[in-house]
Motif scaffolding. Structure first.
Motif, PDB file in Angstrom:
ATOM      1  N   UNK A  82       8.598  60.134  47.569  1.00 42.14           N
ATOM      2  CA  UNK A  82       9.409  60.322  48.780  1.00 42.14           C
ATOM      3  C   UNK A  82       8.547  60.080  50.033  1.00 42.14           C
ATOM      4  N   UNK A 104       7.954  56.366  50.451  1.00 45.05           N
ATOM      5  CA  UNK A 104       9.123  55.567  50.845  1.00 45.05           C
ATOM      6  C   UNK A 104       9.680  55.965  52.207  1.00 45.05           C
ATOM      7  N   UNK A 105       9.052  56.926  52.884  1.00 40.87           N
ATOM      8  CA  UNK A 105       9.491  57.287  54.232  1.00 40.87           C
ATOM      9  C   UNK A 105       8.403  57.086  55.280  1.00 40.87           C
ATOM     10  N   UNK A 106       7.280  56.532  54.891  1.00 39.04           N
ATOM     11  CA  UNK A 106       6.216  56.281  55.871  1.00 39.04           C
ATOM     12  C   UNK A 106       6.531  54.992  56.619  1.00 39.04           C
ATOM     13  N   UNK A 107       6.796  55.091  57.940  1.00 39.69           N
ATOM     14  CA  UNK A 107       7.190  53.894  58.690  1.00 39.69           C
ATOM     15  C   UNK A 107       6.074  52.842  58.743  1.00 39.69           C
ATOM     16  N   UNK A 108       4.827  53.285  58.602  1.00 42.07           N
ATOM     17  CA  UNK A 108       3.710  52.340  58.708  1.00 42.07           C
ATOM     18  C   UNK A 108       3.263  51.830  57.340  1.00 42.07           C
ATOM     19  N   UNK A 109       3.913  52.252  56.283  1.00 45.78           N
ATOM     20  CA  UNK A 109       3.520  51.885  54.905  1.00 45.78           C
ATOM     21  C   UNK A 109       2.031  52.150  54.694  1.00 45.78           C
ATOM     22  N   UNK A 126      15.378  56.945  51.114  1.00 43.48           N
ATOM     23  CA  UNK A 126      14.344  56.003  51.553  1.00 43.48           C
ATOM     24  C   UNK A 126      14.678  55.613  52.992  1.00 43.48           C
ATOM     25  N   UNK A 127      13.841  56.017  53.934  1.00 44.86           N
ATOM     26  CA  UNK A 127      14.205  55.838  55.339  1.00 44.86           C
ATOM     27  C   UNK A 127      12.973  55.583  56.203  1.00 44.86           C
ATOM     28  N   UNK A 128      12.501  54.348  56.169  1.00 49.27           N
ATOM     29  CA  UNK A 128      11.327  54.000  56.989  1.00 49.27           C
ATOM     30  C   UNK A 128      11.785  53.533  58.367  1.00 49.27           C
ATOM     31  N   UNK A 129      12.587  54.347  59.048  1.00 54.07           N
ATOM     32  CA  UNK A 129      13.121  53.913  60.339  1.00 54.07           C
ATOM     33  C   UNK A 129      12.026  53.879  61.407  1.00 54.07           C
TER      34      UNK A 129
END
Lengths: 423, 63
Positions: B50, B53-58, A360-363
């Motif tokens: 996946x 949980x990796x989208x920076x902008x949700x 989980x990496x929303x950097x």
């Protein structure tokens, strides 16, 4: 031969017509208190900013400084994201925190569109660039990038120690962006000077900064005129010909965007490649795992981008206001530290550790909101290929002299000297 | 399970089509879009999560 009168006027004449901005006293020297006197240009910050940011996040999450004519440094993810999303109250008309504020009249276009632009102009200027930087578009450059990385490693033959930042990382984005803009490939090393002046020279005397900036724009105008005479399939010719709202772009817009692509395309990726190799050189377990499991690299790469995010942006406050508990004044700087946001424990588990299989990496290494790095797909391609080729060719390496590693100063952080033992 | 992209939030980071190319694609400007009707096959649920949980902008929702 085409006559394009937009570029026939002398550049310096064009610059002379610009309204004046505001300069402030330049303050340098050791920081007395990071909460009230921070500076991202001092050696302590360049060497290791993370403990400073972590401490501020606990003690004073929106730090202040009187340097640079006044500015703020939010260190919580939540605050950094809020500034990035709030283009109503924070302007991008300057994005490098220095001792000079450009005049308000240059908004909403700014000197280097679209990074320096505010809505609604921003959307249109950005739209012109997006198609050239999609994942599909940059994939067409992968084979040439890979071959170039191999040629750099071929040149290491017979050496036990090489400088991974100077002899490898910097050359990759220089070559790629020179190809995209249609500049002579051998000009790459000249770009280093342009980059260093724009980003690392923020405390130099103003006359020196202006003179160096003119050198960059002289170079860009020479390239533009050459492309007007000899159009070809590259971004420079595209920018010369493209229309926005039924009109060709102003010469300042063409040159400003080219300057942006050149500066932002080089030092950022150079820093990301260098920081990743630095981590792998000093972390044998991660290196061995990536050599054994190359399929993990895309995941590991995102973690390197999180933990060692190279880019910090800046904004200018539009009007006096109370914001999240502090009194901001019109034209105060806000240093938008994506590196600090990326290490906020409220947003990331084990925020201060490098976990190469983090799922989980929303950097926010490429920013958040409308100014998301336009070159992020290009940067990811270059970073992945650079690391794949290095690990394939040099699976076993380590820091030759940890004390000799140096880092760039200012808003883009990455290794500039990185001696590694490869033999 | 179905996935949806909020196009107001999407900024074209491309994490969804990097991580779950069978569910998401990119348009001509790099913005993400859902392939087909967004229905996620049972063996695609992990990659769908996946991408979320990796989208920076949700910007991705699971419906």
């Amino acid at each position: 031969m085409t006559v394009d009168e937009r570029f026939s006027r002398d550049l310096r004449e064009t610059l002379k017509d610009r309204p004046l901005g505001v300069r402030n006293e330049i303050v340098t020297g050791p920081v007395s208190d990071w909460a009230a006197d921070f500076s991202h240009t001092e050696p302590e910050w360049a060497a290791d900013p993370y403990p400073i940011q972590d401490e501020l996040r606990q003690r004073c999450p929106i730090a202040h400084t009187e340097r640079f004519g006044g500015g703020w440094l939010p260190t919580r993810y939540e605050d950094v994201a809020a500034v990035a999303y709030d283009t109503e109250r924070f302007s991008s008309r300057a994005i490098i925190m220095s001792n000079f504020r450009p005049p308000r009249e240059i908004a909403p276009i700014g000197g280097a569109p679209p990074i320096s632009s505010d809505p609604p102009f921003h959307h249109h200027a950005r739209k012109l660039l997006l198609p050239a930087f999609t994942k599909a578009a940059v994939a067409r450059r992968e084979a040439a990038t890979r071959a170039f990385c191999h040629s750099l490693i071929d040149s290491f033959a017979g050496r036990d120690v090489v400088d991974a930042a100077h002899d490898y990382a910097q050359h990759i984005p220089m070559r790629v962006i020179a190809d995209m803009l249609g500049f002579p490939p051998e000009d790459g090393p000249r770009f280093r000077e342009f980059v260093e002046n724009a980003l690392e020279g923020v405390n130099s005397p103003p006359e020196e900064r202006v003179a160096r900036m003119e050198k960059l724009f002289d170079y860009l105008y020479a390239q533009i005129r050459d492309h007007v005479d000899n159009p070809r399939d590259d971004l420079t010719t595209y920018l010369i010909n493209v229309e926005l709202g039924g009109h060709k772009l102003s010469p300042e817009h063409v040159a400003g965007t080219m300057g942006l692509l050149l500066i932002a395309g080089v030092d950022t990726t150079w820093s990301a490649i260098g920081a990743s190799l630095w981590h792998l050189a000093k972390t044998p377990a991660d290196r061995a795992r990536l050599v054994a499991e190359p399929g993990l690299l895309p995941t590991a790469m995102e973690e390197f981008l999180r933990a060692y995010a190279p880019v910090t942006m800046a904004r200018l406050v539009k009007e006096d206001m109370r914001w999240n508990g502090v009194d901001m004044k019109a034209d105060d700087w806000v240093l938008l530290s994506f590196p600090a946001a990326n290490r906020d424990p409220a947003q990331f588990d084990r925020a201060d550790e490098v976990v190469i299989d983090r799922e989980v990496n929303r950097h926010a290494a490429f920013g958040l909101g409308i100014h998301r790095c336009v070159g992020s797909h290009l940067a990811r391609m270059e970073l992945r290929v650079a690391l794949e080729v290095w690990l394939e060719r040099i699976p076993d390496f380590g820091l030759a002299d940890p004390a000799a590693v140096t880092w760039s100063t200012g808003q883009v952080r990455g290794p500039r000297t990185l001696p590694v033992r490869i033999g | 399970m179905k996935v949806r992209i909020d196009s107001e939030r999407c900024q074209g980071h491309g994490r969804c089509y990097d991580l779950a190319p069978e569910l998401f694609g990119e348009d001509d400007e790099g913005y993400g879009h859902v392939l087909g009707d967004g229905a996620v096959p049972p063996d695609g649920e992990r990659t769908a999560r996946l991408a979320v949980s990796n989208c920076p902008e949700r910007a991705i929702e699971i419906l």
